[in-house]
Design an enzyme around this catalytic site. Sequence first.
Site, PDB file in Angstrom:
ATOM      1  N   GLY A 174       0.763  -1.237   0.000  1.00 39.29           N
ATOM      2  CA  GLY A 174       0.000   0.000   0.000  1.00 39.29           C
ATOM      3  C   GLY A 174       0.789   1.280   0.000  1.00 39.29           C
ATOM      4  N   ARG A 205      -5.452   2.627 -15.663  1.00 35.11           N
ATOM      5  CA  ARG A 205      -5.612   3.379 -14.418  1.00 35.11           C
ATOM      6  C   ARG A 205      -6.370   4.696 -14.592  1.00 35.11           C
ATOM      7  NH1 ARG A 205      -2.186   5.146 -11.467  1.00 35.11           N
ATOM      8  NH2 ARG A 205      -3.045   4.365  -9.527  1.00 35.11           N
ATOM      9  N   CYS A 216     -13.002   2.294 -28.249  1.00 39.28           N
ATOM     10  CA  CYS A 216     -14.334   2.881 -28.429  1.00 39.28           C
ATOM     11  C   CYS A 216     -15.063   3.049 -27.097  1.00 39.28           C
ATOM     12  CB  CYS A 216     -15.147   2.026 -29.379  1.00 39.28           C
ATOM     13  SG  CYS A 216     -15.288   0.345 -28.794  1.00 39.28           S
TER      14      CYS A 216
HETATM   15  N1  LLP Z   1      -1.276  -6.998  -0.694  1.00 38.54           N
HETATM   16  C1  LLP Z   1      -2.577  -7.157  -0.988  1.00 38.54           C
HETATM   17  C2  LLP Z   1      -3.367  -8.123  -0.260  1.00 38.54           C
HETATM   18  C3  LLP Z   1      -3.149  -6.364  -1.992  1.00 38.54           C
HETATM   19  O1  LLP Z   1      -4.444  -6.494  -2.268  1.00 38.54           O
HETATM   20  C4  LLP Z   1      -2.352  -5.415  -2.697  1.00 38.54           C
HETATM   21  C5  LLP Z   1      -2.916  -4.593  -3.753  1.00 38.54           C
HETATM   22  C6  LLP Z   1      -0.984  -5.327  -2.360  1.00 38.54           C
HETATM   23  C7  LLP Z   1      -0.492  -6.116  -1.349  1.00 38.54           C
HETATM   24  C8  LLP Z   1      -0.048  -4.393  -3.055  1.00 38.54           C
HETATM   25  O2  LLP Z   1      -0.406  -3.069  -2.880  1.00 38.54           O
HETATM   26  P1  LLP Z   1       0.594  -1.895  -3.359  1.00 38.54           P
HETATM   27  O3  LLP Z   1       1.816  -1.977  -2.498  1.00 38.54           O
HETATM   28  O4  LLP Z   1       0.911  -2.138  -4.780  1.00 38.54           O
HETATM   29  O5  LLP Z   1      -0.200  -0.671  -3.145  1.00 38.54           O
HETATM   30  N2  LLP Z   1      -4.965  -1.438  -9.618  1.00 38.54           N
HETATM   31  C9  LLP Z   1      -4.859  -0.430  -8.594  1.00 38.54           C
HETATM   32  C10 LLP Z   1      -4.203  -0.967  -7.353  1.00 38.54           C
HETATM   33  C11 LLP Z   1      -4.888  -2.189  -6.808  1.00 38.54           C
HETATM   34  C12 LLP Z   1      -4.190  -2.754  -5.619  1.00 38.54           C
HETATM   35  C13 LLP Z   1      -4.739  -4.074  -5.256  1.00 38.54           C
HETATM   36  N3  LLP Z   1      -4.114  -4.707  -4.142  1.00 38.54           N
HETATM   37  C14 LLP Z   1      -4.115   0.773  -9.152  1.00 38.54           C
HETATM   38  O6  LLP Z   1      -3.782   0.768 -10.328  1.00 38.54           O
HETATM   39  O7  LLP Z   1      -3.905   1.751  -8.437  1.00 38.54           O
END
Ligand code: LLP
Length: 406
Positions: free
Chosen positions: A228, A302, A332
């Site tokens: 996150g 995104r 489209c």
């Molecule tokens: N762990 C779990 C259980 C998760 O669901 C996620 C992301 C992460 C770790 C990794 O999170 P990060 O460090 O990358 O923030 N498609 C969206 C982001 C979706 C994230 C889903 N889960 C975007 O493009 O912003």
Amino acid sequence: MCDGVTLERVAQDHGTPLYVYSAESVRTAYRELDRAFAGHPHRIHYAMKANSSFMIVRLLKQLGSAVDANSIGEVELAMRAGFAPADIVFSGVGKSPEEIERAVPLGLKAINAESGGELERIDRAARARGVRARVAVRVNPNIDAGTHPHISTGLHINKFGVPLEQAAGLYRKMLTQPGLEPAGIHVHLGSQIVTLDPMQRAAAAVVRLAQELRDAGIVLDHLDIGGGLGISYDGSHVPTASEYAAAVLSIVKPSGLAIAMEPGRFLVGAAGALLTRVIDLKDAPGGHHFAVLDAGMTELMRPALYGSFHRIEAVTPRPSRELRYDIVGPVCESTDAFAHDRAMTPLEVGDLLAILDAGAYGSAMSSNYNRRPLPAEVLVDAGRATMIRRRQTIDDQLALETRTGD
Ligand code: LLP
């Protein structure tokens, strides 16, 4: 340029739309995070969902990372990339019976379970095979991560995890479930989080739970604090790895428990750009212009999905007064746009643009909508550009399909 390689050259060699990644950028981010947690037992589990291209996953492996997989497909890919089952945590809000069957006998570091029902299914599958599966309960602490609602996961209105108050009961029940071995607690509040306070509150919640479980004789080996940590898409300040580590460690250290973390975006987000060419230009009423690109929401979803901001730069800007453009894709759908009313130096058809910070959730979320091919990808390392995925062809697509009835 990307690490000594000119983008125009890579685009000429491999065509567009094209993802270009800097290996050095991934290394730098990994080492920064790893160093920030030095002095406390920790393991970085790269969240493969951010970018699961094989050579990117391999690069993380070379750096010493472990992985977080969100489907059995990601588990399989991780193992093919050389990760041992003990390096893999398996998360995911809905694990199918087939996924559970496959995952249980592998001996993963933890299956991050999302409900009491899922724990029962894991227990049954493990007992049927005479094994014990290490599990962590994903708790939902009802904490607002302050991020975009589409990528917020730690509130009770979100589908993720088990309400914190129910978690202790599930761990106690594990004492009667011989197929389960409680290994950790998992929490993940959401993605692109840029304030540390929610992360600290989540860490405090799992530390308290671990303490309560220890008092009940249930000893865990790790706290999985999820991923996150955000990156700066627009140049504004975001917490650094050291600030993040200091915030989390101040809470977790006294527990003595090892930390597992699941960063995705932080490790690969800034390492990737999407190269794309302007394929059409037209005037829009109101004095601005449409620039139509050969990349769209099919390559980088995104902006269409979350209204996300990405910097877009002309690779060879013209030294003239800026104009305002709607920078759009060829798909489209009206939502297929990368930016509205964006100031850019004047563009011409054929110009190469770089959409920055596209290394995470870019290629990984691309699709074949409109029968568009998945884009090619290039990894630049030590001044050399190597194609790590060729562009998909229509034959690749049709290879999966039945074509009878002529
Ligand atoms: N762990 C779990 C259980 C998760 O669901 C996620 C992301 C992460 C770790 C990794 O999170 P990060 O460090 O990358 O923030 N498609 C969206 C982001 C979706 C994230 C889903 N889960 C975007 O493009 O912003």
